[in-house]
Design a protein around this motif. Structure first.
Motif, PDB file in Angstrom:
ATOM      1  N   MET A   1       0.838  -1.191   0.000  1.00 53.35           N
ATOM      2  CA  MET A   1       0.000   0.000   0.000  1.00 53.35           C
ATOM      3  C   MET A   1       0.877   1.247   0.000  1.00 53.35           C
ATOM      4  N   ARG A   2       0.438   2.268  -0.711  1.00 52.19           N
ATOM      5  CA  ARG A   2       1.150   3.550  -0.743  1.00 52.19           C
ATOM      6  C   ARG A   2       0.678   4.378   0.448  1.00 52.19           C
ATOM      7  N   LEU A   3       1.602   4.735   1.317  1.00 52.91           N
ATOM      8  CA  LEU A   3       1.282   5.480   2.530  1.00 52.91           C
ATOM      9  C   LEU A   3       1.553   6.961   2.332  1.00 52.91           C
ATOM     10  N   ILE A   4       0.618   7.791   2.736  1.00 53.11           N
ATOM     11  CA  ILE A   4       0.881   9.223   2.808  1.00 53.11           C
ATOM     12  C   ILE A   4       1.720   9.490   4.051  1.00 53.11           C
ATOM     13  N   ASP A   5       1.368   8.804   5.134  1.00 56.88           N
ATOM     14  CA  ASP A   5       2.075   8.947   6.405  1.00 56.88           C
ATOM     15  C   ASP A   5       2.814   7.648   6.724  1.00 56.88           C
ATOM     16  N   GLU A   6       4.127   7.709   6.755  1.00 59.27           N
ATOM     17  CA  GLU A   6       4.939   6.540   7.142  1.00 59.27           C
ATOM     18  C   GLU A   6       4.862   6.299   8.647  1.00 59.27           C
ATOM     19  N   GLU A   7       4.611   7.368   9.397  1.00 56.41           N
ATOM     20  CA  GLU A   7       4.448   7.297  10.852  1.00 56.41           C
ATOM     21  C   GLU A   7       3.160   8.027  11.205  1.00 56.41           C
ATOM     22  N   PHE A   8       2.549   7.642  12.325  1.00 62.90           N
ATOM     23  CA  PHE A   8       1.312   8.303  12.717  1.00 62.90           C
ATOM     24  C   PHE A   8       1.573   9.743  13.124  1.00 62.90           C
ATOM     25  N   ARG A   9       0.505  10.522  13.035  1.00 60.21           N
ATOM     26  CA  ARG A   9       0.508  11.887  13.550  1.00 60.21           C
ATOM     27  C   ARG A   9      -0.649  12.016  14.526  1.00 60.21           C
ATOM     28  N   ILE A  10      -0.737  13.135  15.177  1.00 58.35           N
ATOM     29  CA  ILE A  10      -1.788  13.336  16.174  1.00 58.35           C
ATOM     30  C   ILE A  10      -3.000  13.965  15.493  1.00 58.35           C
ATOM     31  N   GLY A  11      -4.163  13.335  15.703  1.00 56.20           N
ATOM     32  CA  GLY A  11      -5.412  13.818  15.142  1.00 56.20           C
ATOM     33  C   GLY A  11      -6.336  14.351  16.222  1.00 56.20           C
TER      34      GLY A  11
ATOM     35  N   ARG B   1      -8.845  14.763  19.188  1.00 55.72           N
ATOM     36  CA  ARG B   1      -8.883  14.149  20.526  1.00 55.72           C
ATOM     37  C   ARG B   1      -7.608  13.402  20.869  1.00 55.72           C
ATOM     38  N   GLY B   2      -6.478  13.784  20.245  1.00 54.12           N
ATOM     39  CA  GLY B   2      -5.198  13.163  20.544  1.00 54.12           C
ATOM     40  C   GLY B   2      -5.005  11.790  19.934  1.00 54.12           C
ATOM     41  N   SER B   3      -5.931  11.385  19.070  1.00 56.63           N
ATOM     42  CA  SER B   3      -5.825  10.063  18.451  1.00 56.63           C
ATOM     43  C   SER B   3      -4.582   9.981  17.570  1.00 56.63           C
ATOM     44  N   HIS B   4      -4.120   8.765  17.339  1.00 53.36           N
ATOM     45  CA  HIS B   4      -3.002   8.528  16.424  1.00 53.36           C
ATOM     46  C   HIS B   4      -3.610   8.199  15.069  1.00 53.36           C
ATOM     47  N   VAL B   5      -3.205   8.946  14.032  1.00 55.97           N
ATOM     48  CA  VAL B   5      -3.807   8.787  12.709  1.00 55.97           C
ATOM     49  C   VAL B   5      -2.734   8.720  11.635  1.00 55.97           C
ATOM     50  N   ALA B   6      -3.089   8.092  10.526  1.00 53.71           N
ATOM     51  CA  ALA B   6      -2.228   8.057   9.350  1.00 53.71           C
ATOM     52  C   ALA B   6      -3.127   7.859   8.132  1.00 53.71           C
ATOM     53  N   PHE B   7      -2.678   8.404   7.000  1.00 51.53           N
ATOM     54  CA  PHE B   7      -3.473   8.324   5.776  1.00 51.53           C
ATOM     55  C   PHE B   7      -2.809   7.433   4.739  1.00 51.53           C
ATOM     56  N   LEU B   8      -3.648   6.728   3.980  1.00 44.52           N
ATOM     57  CA  LEU B   8      -3.219   5.902   2.866  1.00 44.52           C
ATOM     58  C   LEU B   8      -3.569   6.639   1.575  1.00 44.52           C
ATOM     59  N   HIS B   9      -2.710   6.558   0.599  1.00 39.92           N
ATOM     60  CA  HIS B   9      -2.904   7.287  -0.649  1.00 39.92           C
ATOM     61  C   HIS B   9      -4.055   6.684  -1.452  1.00 39.92           C
ATOM     62  N   PRO B  10      -4.923   7.527  -1.998  1.00 41.68           N
ATOM     63  CA  PRO B  10      -6.038   7.024  -2.797  1.00 41.68           C
ATOM     64  C   PRO B  10      -5.609   6.188  -4.006  1.00 41.68           C
ATOM     65  N   ALA B  11      -4.395   6.388  -4.494  1.00 40.00           N
ATOM     66  CA  ALA B  11      -3.924   5.617  -5.651  1.00 40.00           C
ATOM     67  C   ALA B  11      -3.843   4.126  -5.352  1.00 40.00           C
ATOM     68  N   SER B  12      -3.717   3.765  -4.075  1.00 36.57           N
ATOM     69  CA  SER B  12      -3.637   2.335  -3.747  1.00 36.57           C
ATOM     70  C   SER B  12      -4.871   1.840  -2.996  1.00 36.57           C
ATOM     71  N   THR B  13      -5.891   2.682  -2.877  1.00 36.00           N
ATOM     72  CA  THR B  13      -7.094   2.281  -2.138  1.00 36.00           C
ATOM     73  C   THR B  13      -8.358   2.429  -2.988  1.00 36.00           C
ATOM     74  N   GLY B  14      -8.209   2.305  -4.284  1.00 35.42           N
ATOM     75  CA  GLY B  14      -9.374   2.392  -5.154  1.00 35.42           C
ATOM     76  C   GLY B  14      -9.941   3.790  -5.289  1.00 35.42           C
ATOM     77  N   GLY B  15      -9.093   4.802  -5.090  1.00 37.49           N
ATOM     78  CA  GLY B  15      -9.529   6.186  -5.253  1.00 37.49           C
ATOM     79  C   GLY B  15     -10.108   6.834  -4.015  1.00 37.49           C
ATOM     80  N   VAL B  16     -10.095   6.128  -2.888  1.00 39.07           N
ATOM     81  CA  VAL B  16     -10.677   6.663  -1.653  1.00 39.07           C
ATOM     82  C   VAL B  16      -9.565   7.035  -0.678  1.00 39.07           C
ATOM     83  N   LEU B  17      -9.522   8.305  -0.265  1.00 39.16           N
ATOM     84  CA  LEU B  17      -8.584   8.699   0.789  1.00 39.16           C
ATOM     85  C   LEU B  17      -8.985   7.940   2.047  1.00 39.16           C
TER      86      LEU B  17
END
Length: 135
Positions: free
Chosen positions: A98-108, A110-126
């Motif tokens: 999978m193509r990762l936008i975030d190689e490491e989590f960031r803070i989202g 309520r302090g949650s740990h979040v990371a995004f996957l690139h839409p190019a590898s998820t069928g066009g869905v962020l």
């Protein structure tokens, strides 16, 4: 790997008007609001059962959501899945190609740990993965 849908992210131009729509028309309860400076958004969470709708309003035109609104207008921005261990999930997703936008989590929100996957590898869905932090 994915425990459940955590939230659906909706990009909006007028956050207060969107909140009013979701509360009065859909009967959703606003449960949290925060300016997430690192991500350039003013965000709210509205409860839908055990999940949320996250409304996102950009803090400026050069933010990711600001650019999204300029290109596509208001609407569905991303879907987020909850994971029990975000570091493990990122490693597994990367190993699966999978193509990762975030190689490491960031803070989202309520302090949650979040990371995004690139839409190019998820069928066009962020796609976002979220590991909530206990409050």
């Amino acid at each position: 790997m994915f425990a459940r849908i955590d939230h659906v992210g909706i990009a909006v131009e007028d956050l207060d008007a969107a909140i009013a729509l979701y509360e009065s028309t859909y009967g959703m309860e606003l449960v949290y609001r925060e300016a997430v400076i690192d991500q350039g958004v003013d965000a709210v969470l509205l409860d839908v059962g055990e999940n949320h709708v996250e409304l996102l309003s950009p803090l400026g035109p050069d933010t990711p959501v600001g650019k999204f609104l300029a290109r596509k207008g208001p609407g569905m921005h991303h879907i987020a899945y909850q994971v029990p261990d975000i570091e493990r999930a990122l490693a597994d997703l990367k190993a699966a190609g999978m193509r990762l936008i975030d190689e490491e989590f960031r803070i989202g929100i309520r302090g949650s740990h979040v990371a995004f996957l690139h839409p190019a590898s998820t069928g066009g869905v962020l796609t976002e993965i979220v590991q909530p932090v206990d409050h």
